[in-house]
Scaffold this active site. Structure first.
Site, PDB file in Angstrom:
ATOM      1  N   GLU A  57      20.278  15.862  92.407  1.00  0.00           N
ATOM      2  CA  GLU A  57      21.528  16.563  92.722  1.00  0.00           C
ATOM      3  C   GLU A  57      22.216  17.113  91.473  1.00  0.00           C
ATOM      4  OE1 GLU A  57      25.047  14.640  92.592  1.00  0.00           O
ATOM      5  OE2 GLU A  57      24.311  12.598  92.924  1.00  0.00           O
ATOM      6  N   LYS A 115      29.056   3.338  93.495  1.00  0.00           N
ATOM      7  CA  LYS A 115      29.751   3.256  92.216  1.00  0.00           C
ATOM      8  C   LYS A 115      30.758   2.111  92.210  1.00  0.00           C
ATOM      9  CE  LYS A 115      29.457   8.103  91.387  1.00  0.00           C
ATOM     10  NZ  LYS A 115      29.432   8.438  92.796  1.00  0.00           N
ATOM     11  N   SER A 164      34.011   8.806 101.096  1.00  0.00           N
ATOM     12  CA  SER A 164      33.084   9.891 100.758  1.00  0.00           C
ATOM     13  C   SER A 164      32.288  10.360 101.975  1.00  0.00           C
ATOM     14  CB  SER A 164      32.114   9.411  99.689  1.00  0.00           C
ATOM     15  OG  SER A 164      31.148  10.404  99.432  1.00  0.00           O
ATOM     16  N   LYS A 222      32.673  21.380  93.559  1.00  0.00           N
ATOM     17  CA  LYS A 222      31.894  20.208  93.960  1.00  0.00           C
ATOM     18  C   LYS A 222      31.754  20.299  95.475  1.00  0.00           C
ATOM     19  CE  LYS A 222      32.693  15.237  94.054  1.00  0.00           C
ATOM     20  NZ  LYS A 222      33.639  14.184  93.636  1.00  0.00           N
ATOM     21  N   ASP A 270      29.437  11.195 101.779  1.00  0.00           N
ATOM     22  CA  ASP A 270      28.069  10.696 101.562  1.00  0.00           C
ATOM     23  C   ASP A 270      27.649   9.738 102.672  1.00  0.00           C
ATOM     24  OD1 ASP A 270      28.119  12.066  99.185  1.00  0.00           O
ATOM     25  OD2 ASP A 270      28.091  10.294  97.889  1.00  0.00           O
ATOM     26  N   VAL A 315      25.913  13.965  97.006  1.00  0.00           N
ATOM     27  CA  VAL A 315      24.838  13.343  97.795  1.00  0.00           C
ATOM     28  C   VAL A 315      24.792  13.926  99.205  1.00  0.00           C
ATOM     29  CG1 VAL A 315      24.093  11.169  98.872  1.00  0.00           C
ATOM     30  CG2 VAL A 315      24.748  11.217  96.448  1.00  0.00           C
ATOM     31  N   ASP A 363      40.319   7.342 101.576  1.00  0.00           N
ATOM     32  CA  ASP A 363      39.464   8.272 100.850  1.00  0.00           C
ATOM     33  C   ASP A 363      38.053   7.713 100.957  1.00  0.00           C
ATOM     34  OD1 ASP A 363      37.984   9.812  99.118  1.00  0.00           O
ATOM     35  OD2 ASP A 363      39.434   9.749  97.480  1.00  0.00           O
TER      36      ASP A 363
END
Ligand code: PSU
Ligand code: MN
Length: 291
Positions: A15, A149, A130, A76, A132, A96, A128
């Site tokens: 990515e 992460k 993601s 992004k 993903d 991702v 919040d």
């Protein structure tokens, strides 16, 4: 806009958000070159994913990556804003979720990244999460990742994957890894110690469900960060990101950049090490089976 698909057989998707927004500018091109070489050394072929002048591309050339790296600002893209950026002819780095969407459309089913996005802390005030995570319920891609992460609420993210019914398998671990840290308190659905057995399982599972699988690969032991040090750095990085007012899509890149500074490059070195390790495993999974 049709996909520019230059993916060869036995491709591993990589990515561009990691390269464009996740590491300092001068580390991006060397990291990309290194990841390409790692994937090729295992008998697979790299396919860098991103959007160049509005064209969704699977298998970007080094020149196209340089175009993104030289641009003043590159959006992004996740699955929410990907289409608008394409329609408007813009450049975009894919996260991702957007990388999974484009890889799946190009027939690429293995993808290596650093760490997934997930549930950010502080959700009592506002959510919040993601995109993903939801992408795994839609796109049949196996994503090799060092868990999520450690800037996130790792346990809540693991639960969110469970809620979405996403299979999470550990490579040589029983624990769900947390990026810079090899282990969190959360577990995986199953452990695989043998890469060939894992590759067969992934082929069958992707075909059976048409959905994605998380392949959790912990950071190599020698590169792991000491948890006490880590939590001090994180607290300082969060203060800096709060002061800068970094929310939404800007939050993850702001935290990673602050960490790289606060830790004097230690988190960057760890980040590079885990991405290399994930590319190695992804390439092994994508490469032709040994006879
Ligand atoms: N892994 C890394 N560095 C990164 C990322 C992953 O080692 O910068 C990126 C991925 O592209 C991931 C994104 O999809 O961070 C998550 O962003 P967000 O929290 O805004 O969804
Ligand atoms: Mn977010």
């Amino acid at each position: 806009m049709p996909i520019v698909n230059r993916a060869a057989k036995h491709a591993v998707a990589l990515e561009t958000t990691l390269l464009v927004h996740g590491v300092p500018k001068d580390s991006a091109r060397p990291l990309a070159d290194e990841l390409n070489a790692i994937v090729e050394s295992q008998g697979a072929s790299p396919a860098l994913v991103g959007v160049v002048h509005g064209a969704p591309t699977v298998g970007m050339t080094p020149e196209e990556l340089d175009t993104l790296l030289a641009a003043d600002s590159v959006a992004k893209a996740n699955t929410a804003n990907l289409g608008v950026l394409m329609a408007r002819g813009q450049h975009a780095a894919t996260t991702v979720s957007a990388t999974m969407e484009l890889a799946a459309a190009a027939g690429v089913d293995v993808f290596a990244t650093g760490g997934l996005g997930g549930v950010h802390p502080g959700y009592a005030e506002h959510l919040d999460i993601s995109s993903d995570l939801a992408a795994f319920t839609r796109f049949p891609v196996a994503v090799v990742t060092s868990g999520v992460k450690s800037i996130l609420d790792v346990l809540s993210t693991r639960e969110a994957l469970e809620t979405l019914g996403v299979p999470v398998v550990g490579f040589r671990t029983d624990h769900f890894p947390a990026f810079y840290l090899r282990e969190s308190e959360a577990g995986v659905d199953a452990r695989f110690d043998d890469a060939d057995e894992l590759a067969s399982f992934l082929t069958a599972e992707l075909a059976r469900t048409g959905r994605g699988v998380v392949v959790a690969n912990p950071i190599p032991e020698t590169n792991e960060i000491n948890p006490d040090e880590w939590f001090n750095w994180l607290a300082e990085a969060e203060r800096q990101a709060d002061d800068a007012g970094a929310t939404g899509r800007a939050r993850t890149p702001a935290l990673l950049a602050a960490l790289h500074t606060v830790s004097r490059g230690r988190t960057l070195a760890a980040n590079l090490a885990l991405v290399r390790s994930n590319a190695t495993l992804a390439a092994r999974l994508a490469a032709p089976a040994p006879h």
